[in-house]
Enzyme design. Structure first.
Site, PDB file in Angstrom:
ATOM      1  N   HIS A 296       3.082   6.686   3.313  1.00  0.00           N
ATOM      2  CA  HIS A 296       2.019   5.582   4.088  1.00  0.00           C
ATOM      3  C   HIS A 296       3.146   5.290   5.254  1.00  0.00           C
ATOM      4  O   HIS A 296       2.260   5.268   6.038  1.00  0.00           O
ATOM      5  CB  HIS A 296       2.749   4.213   3.271  1.00  0.00           C
ATOM      6  CG  HIS A 296       1.779   3.843   1.957  1.00  0.00           C
ATOM      7  ND1 HIS A 296       2.604   3.650   0.515  1.00  0.00           N
ATOM      8  CD2 HIS A 296       1.088   3.707   1.475  1.00  0.00           C
ATOM      9  CE1 HIS A 296       2.665   3.559  -0.035  1.00  0.00           C
ATOM     10  NE2 HIS A 296       0.926   3.874   0.104  1.00  0.00           N
TER      11      HIS A 296
ATOM     12  N   LYS B   8      -3.073  13.501  -0.146  1.00  0.00           N
ATOM     13  CA  LYS B   8      -2.207  12.847  -1.094  1.00  0.00           C
ATOM     14  C   LYS B   8      -3.623  12.963  -2.337  1.00  0.00           C
ATOM     15  O   LYS B   8      -4.266  13.556  -3.326  1.00  0.00           O
ATOM     16  CB  LYS B   8      -1.151  12.231  -1.004  1.00  0.00           C
ATOM     17  CG  LYS B   8      -1.678  12.224  -2.751  1.00  0.00           C
ATOM     18  CD  LYS B   8       0.156  11.862  -3.550  1.00  0.00           C
ATOM     19  CE  LYS B   8      -0.038  11.316  -4.014  1.00  0.00           C
ATOM     20  NZ  LYS B   8      -0.489   9.661  -4.978  1.00  0.00           N
TER      21      LYS B   8
END
Ligand code: AMP
Length: 283
Positions: free
Chosen positions: A37, A149
């Site tokens: 993140h 992802k």
């Protein structure tokens, strides 16, 4: 850094920034943040003047049997982390303000959201696209960063933005991995020591398939088989799906022309992990 659950405060802040001529980068997340993140936040900070991170565990993208209640929540730590990499504001809306009484709209992207994760998580992508449309409407970012992802999510969001002519540029960020190759995920926290150890085979299987391609194999069933062979001996891993698709449309590919996305979902015990690799000729 501003931390707020108020939609009005965030939209006023963004309005002010826009008036002052600042560009806005946006990173939507569900929290329990890790370096993956943070790489998105860093990319947003490099590409825009002001960065907003949203942290919202969106109920509408979880199925009835899924982990909504036990999804990890680490808000204080998350805020410290995103501030350290350049976020200007964290938006933590409540479910009741994202979906107020009378909320009646679902954004649904057909086709592209129906295979892979969409097939095994019915309604999941409708939840994702609806909340992203709401968040884009509040923040009105110039760019929004999504991780590769979640390759299908990225493709679905791009399609939504293109179809609805939303004035935001979607930027894709690479997958960050643990040293043994496991893709970073908030759900890795659920893994037992043994599950965690075996989970590294997911990346090994993806790489083995890519190596097979580099040796000349163009038949996708062989690439999928190579992945299965690599992970099937691990007693705690259970393959949910292995698919070979076009990375933009998510349409099944059987013979590779230029490139193919090998996308997988694997249970390590009860924890569902997803990963993928873009397989293409090395030049
Ligand atoms: P999540 O909090 O899981 O909804 O993820 C928020 C964003 O972070 C999504 O755009 C994900 O694709 C991205 N993301 C999650 N894990 C990774 C990772 N290992 N590397 C890069 N981006 C990631």
């Amino acid at each position: 850094m501003i931390i707020t659950d108020s939609e009005k405060q965030i939209s006023d802040l963004c309005e002010e920034w826009r008036k002052e001529g600042f560009s806005i980068g946006f990173v939507p997340t569900m929290g329990a943040l890790h370096d993956g993140h943070l790489s998105l936040v860093k990319a947003a900070a490099e590409a825009s003047d002001k960065v907003i991170v949203s942290i919202f565990v969106n109920p509408s993208q979880f199925g009835a049997e899924e982990d909504l209640d036990k999804y990890p929540r680490t808000l204080e730590k998350d805020c410290t982390l995103v501030e350290s990499v350049g976020a200007c504001a964290v938006f933590t809306p409540l479910s009741s303000s994202v979906y107020p009484d009378g909320f009646s709209t679902t954004v649904s992207v057909s086709g592209i959201s129906e295979g892979l994760c969409g097939a095994v998580r019915p309604g999941h992508f409708d939840g994702v696209t609806t909340v992203c449309a709401v968040l884009f409407g509040i923040v009105k970012p110039d760019i929004a960063i999504f991780g590769k992802k979640d390759a299908q999510q990225l493709a679905v969001i791009k399609r939504m933005v293109s179809d609805l002519r939303l004035p935001v540029e979607i930027v894709a960020a690479p997958i960050l991995r643990e040293p043994d190759g496991l893709a970073m995920s908030s759900r890795n926290k659920y893994l037992s020591v043994d599950e965690r150890e075996q989970a590294s085979l997911i990346r090994i299987g993806l790489t083995a398939a890519s190596n097979l391609f580099q040796k000349g194999e163009r038949n996708c069933s062989e690439l999928r088989k190579m992945f299965r062979l690599t992970v099937e001996d691990a007693s705690l891993l259970n393959v949910q799906y292995v698919d070979t698709v076009d990375p933009d449309t998510m349409v099944r590919v059987e013979k590779v022309q230029n490139s193919v996305l090998l996308a997988v979902a694997v249970f390590a015990g009860k924890t569902r992990l997803i990963d993928n690799i873009l397989i293409k000729s090395e030049v």
